[in-house]
Design an enzyme around this catalytic site. Structure first.
Site, short mmCIF file in Angstrom:
data_model
loop_
_atom_site.label_atom_id
_atom_site.label_comp_id
_atom_site.label_asym_id
_atom_site.label_seq_id
_atom_site.Cartn_x
_atom_site.Cartn_y
_atom_site.Cartn_z
N ARG A 59 -15.47 -18.88 16.09
CA ARG A 59 -15.66 -17.25 16.10
C ARG A 59 -17.03 -16.93 16.45
O ARG A 59 -18.02 -17.58 16.48
CB ARG A 59 -15.54 -16.62 14.90
CG ARG A 59 -13.87 -16.91 14.33
CD ARG A 59 -13.67 -16.06 13.18
NE ARG A 59 -12.34 -16.21 12.71
CZ ARG A 59 -11.42 -15.23 12.13
NH1 ARG A 59 -12.26 -14.05 11.60
NH2 ARG A 59 -10.29 -15.56 11.69
N ASP A 94 -18.79 -18.56 12.78
CA ASP A 94 -18.40 -18.70 11.54
C ASP A 94 -18.25 -20.32 11.10
O ASP A 94 -18.98 -21.07 11.60
CB ASP A 94 -16.94 -18.26 11.61
CG ASP A 94 -15.80 -19.01 12.50
OD1 ASP A 94 -16.31 -19.70 13.33
OD2 ASP A 94 -14.60 -19.22 12.04
C1 G1P Z 1 -6.66 -14.95 11.55
C2 G1P Z 1 -6.83 -13.95 12.82
C3 G1P Z 1 -6.40 -14.83 13.99
C4 G1P Z 1 -7.00 -16.02 14.09
C5 G1P Z 1 -6.85 -16.73 12.70
C6 G1P Z 1 -7.68 -17.96 12.79
O1 G1P Z 1 -5.28 -15.06 11.34
O2 G1P Z 1 -6.25 -12.63 12.52
O3 G1P Z 1 -6.64 -13.85 14.98
O4 G1P Z 1 -6.50 -16.73 15.12
O5 G1P Z 1 -7.46 -16.12 11.64
O6 G1P Z 1 -9.09 -17.89 12.98
P1 G1P Z 1 -4.49 -13.99 10.16
O7 G1P Z 1 -5.11 -14.17 9.04
O8 G1P Z 1 -4.39 -12.74 10.66
O9 G1P Z 1 -3.06 -14.73 10.22
ZN ZN Z 2 -13.14 -20.44 12.75
#
Ligand code: G1P
Ligand code: ZN
Length: 542
Positions: free
Chosen positions: A281, A276
């Site tokens: 990621r 990402d």
């Molecule tokens: C999202 C993902 C979570 C991750 C975060 C940062 O958070 O669900 O697992 O740690 O992005 O990459 P959320 O938008 O659900 O709070």
């Molecule tokens: Zn990221």
């Protein structure tokens, strides 16, 4: 010359799951960046004369923000600032630099997988000396300070040439512009068997890595092509662009669909992967099989000793609560510790620091280990390549054998994005109100075994984090989880996580959405998703 500038607080500088994320025009308001950065510094103690690591994912506004932070770090008394060349530094590489060079902390400029550009997202995140995201007690303090801030300090020094490697001065502070890839590539080489992977590549194994025009491009070029000898073109979209080429640098089946289709086509590569915006990621795809992040964590755990950095075995595994239970059964079989944490990488830090776990993962395409204190996209890709090379089997064979041994967790996440905040809050409030009455009832023929609003008791520092997502568990190991995103920048995002455990090998080849159809319907029955959100289907299914 150091100036103290008067400023007025903004009320919206509360760091979310991964730092402060807003649209670029919000960050461009007068003193917005300055206020937040000063709030970070004011929340810390003892950094005088110490080192700060700085870098970002190259998105729009990265370079401007870096210059402001350099001038503020100089004015606030840091002794040295280390910044990635071109302002580039992936999140896991930042974590590594902080640890390796014993820095006081680091600032990462990124909005991760969110789109970039003049009207898209930007973000600022502070990482502590262990290399991990600042714990909640610091992010809470940053927010409190930001609400009262009245002045910030900035040095009147000219811009630093971010493209030229080497050391200069900004006032009294030393500024070192370093190669963002070198230390990280060395770390990867120390963990994985590069010879075995290169031999596999020489033998004709074909890899395609999609950097999505984000930060991992230079890392993938160096590691996959130069060090491992994969042919030129193995890394695609490898130039970091300020707007990521107009795409979402989000490695999943929606945004990395082209890569997925290539790997699935008969003439395509044997293995595909993507990362990402900021490189933490990963998505991994083997020929004929998409590997869910939850399965990936479980399979890496089960095969960890095949990689040289993990050959002594793992101490334990942690996963975020909404991540599937696949890794739990591996931990159980290995007889190692297992932990279920709230969403967000910061909760893994204590467990890693205390040596309670070696591997961590989240369903949201995040996997990592104790080598840094962030999830790490390329690390996961290299782990898979190492396992494939060591076992001499395809990714698909490895996954199917794993399911045969441990059972399969069908898993999917349904996101409802940009829902009106009031409506999303009403859904959650109603759900909380009926949690106690759910156990024992039947929904779509499935009996509810338990239901709660997840609370985490950190076994290391004793802190308690409440309201971390609503879980409805059914008999037999299926469950649905509801939570609101902490990273969105407009409206609310409702995430619905659906999971079904299937021990029977004869039922391991179902279509995921079909296998989960009853649970998906049950989720709507329980939470009234359609009526509350006004949507008849999710915006994104992964
Ligand atoms: C999202 C993902 C979570 C991750 C975060 C940062 O958070 O669900 O697992 O740690 O992005 O990459 P959320 O938008 O659900 O709070
Ligand atoms: Zn990221």
């Amino acid at each position: 010359m150091i100036r103290t500038v008067s400023t007025k607080p903004y009320s919206d500088q509360k760091p979310g799951t991964s730092g402060l994320r807003k649209k670029v025009p919000v960050f461009q308001q007068p003193n917005y960046v300055e206020n937040f950065v000063q709030s970070i510094f004011d929340s810390l103690e003892g950094y005088q004369g110490k080192t700060l690591v700085l870098g970002g994912d190259g998105r729009y506004y990265n370079r401007e923000a870096i210059q402001i932070i350099i001038r503020m770090a100089a004015a606030n008394g840091f002794g040295k600032l280390m910044v990635g060349q071109g302002g580039i530094l992936s999140t896991p590489a930042t974590s590594n630099m902080i640890r390796k060079y014993k820095a006081f902390g680091g600032i990462i400029l990124s909005a991760s997988h969110n789109a970039g550009g003049p009207h898209e997202d930007f973000g600022i995140k502070y990482n502590s000396e262990n290399g991990g995201p600042a714990p909640e007690k610091i992010t809470d303090r940053i927010f409190e300070i930001s609400k009262k801030i009245s002045q910030y300090k900035i040095a009147d020094v000219g811009p630093v040439d971010l493209d030229k490697l080497g050391t200069t001065k900004a006032g009294d502070m030393t500024v070192e512009v370093f190669d963002p890839v070198k230390d990280y590539a060395e770390l990867m080489e120390s963990l994985f068997d590069f010879e075995a992977i290169s031999a596999m590549i020489k033998g004709g194994f074909r890899i395609q890595f999609d950097a999505m025009h984000a930060v991992t491009g230079p890392y993938a070029k160096e590691i996959l092509e130069r060090r491992l000898g994969a042919p030129d073109g193995t890394a695609r979209n490898y130039h970091p662009l300020e707007d990521f080429g107009g795409h979402h640098p989000d490695p999943n089946l929606v945004h990395a669909k082209a890569l997925y289709d290539d790997v699935m086509s008969p003439s395509g590569p044997d293995f595909g992967a993507a990362s990402d915006g900021d490189g933490d990621r990963n998505m991994v795809v083997g020929k004929g099989i998409f590997i869910t992040p939850s399965d990936s964590l479980a399979i890496i755990a089960a095969n960890a000793t095949l990689a040289k950095g993990y050959k002594k075995g793992i101490a334990g595994v942690a996963r975020s609560m909404p991540t599937s239970g696949a890794a739990d059964r591996v931990a159980e079989k290995l007889g190692v510790g297992f932990y279920e944490t709230p969403t967000g990488w910061k909760f893994f830090g204590n467990l890693l620091d205390a040596g309670k776990v070696t591997l961590c993962g989240e369903e949201s395409f995040g996997t990592g280990s104790n080598h840094v204190r962030e999830k790490d996209g390329l690390w996961a890709v290299l782990f898979w390549l190492n396992i494939i090379a060591a076992r001499g089997e395809s990714a698909r064979q490895i996954v199917e054998k794993h399911w045969a041994e441990y059972g399969r967790n069908y898993y999917s996440r349904h996101d409802y994005e940009e829902v009106e905040t009031d409506r999303a809050n009403a859904l959650v409030a109603e759900l909380r109100g009926k949690l106690a009455s759910l156990p024992g009832t039947s929904v779509r023929g499935m009996k509810v075994a338990a239901a709660d609003d997840f609370a985490y008791h950190d076994p290391v520092d004793g802190s308690v984090s409440e309201h971390q997502g609503i879980r409805v568990m059914f008999e037999g190991g299926s469950r649905v989880v509801f939570r609101l995103s902490g990273t969105g920048t407009s409206g609310a995002t409702l995430r619905v996580y659906v999971e079904r455990y299937e021990p029977d090998k004869a039922r391991h080849d179902l279509d995921t959405q079909e296998a989960l159809a009853d649970l998906i319907a049950a989720a709507d029955d329980i939470a009234g998703i359609k009526s509350h959100t006004g949507r008849d289907k999710p915006s994104v299914i992964t």
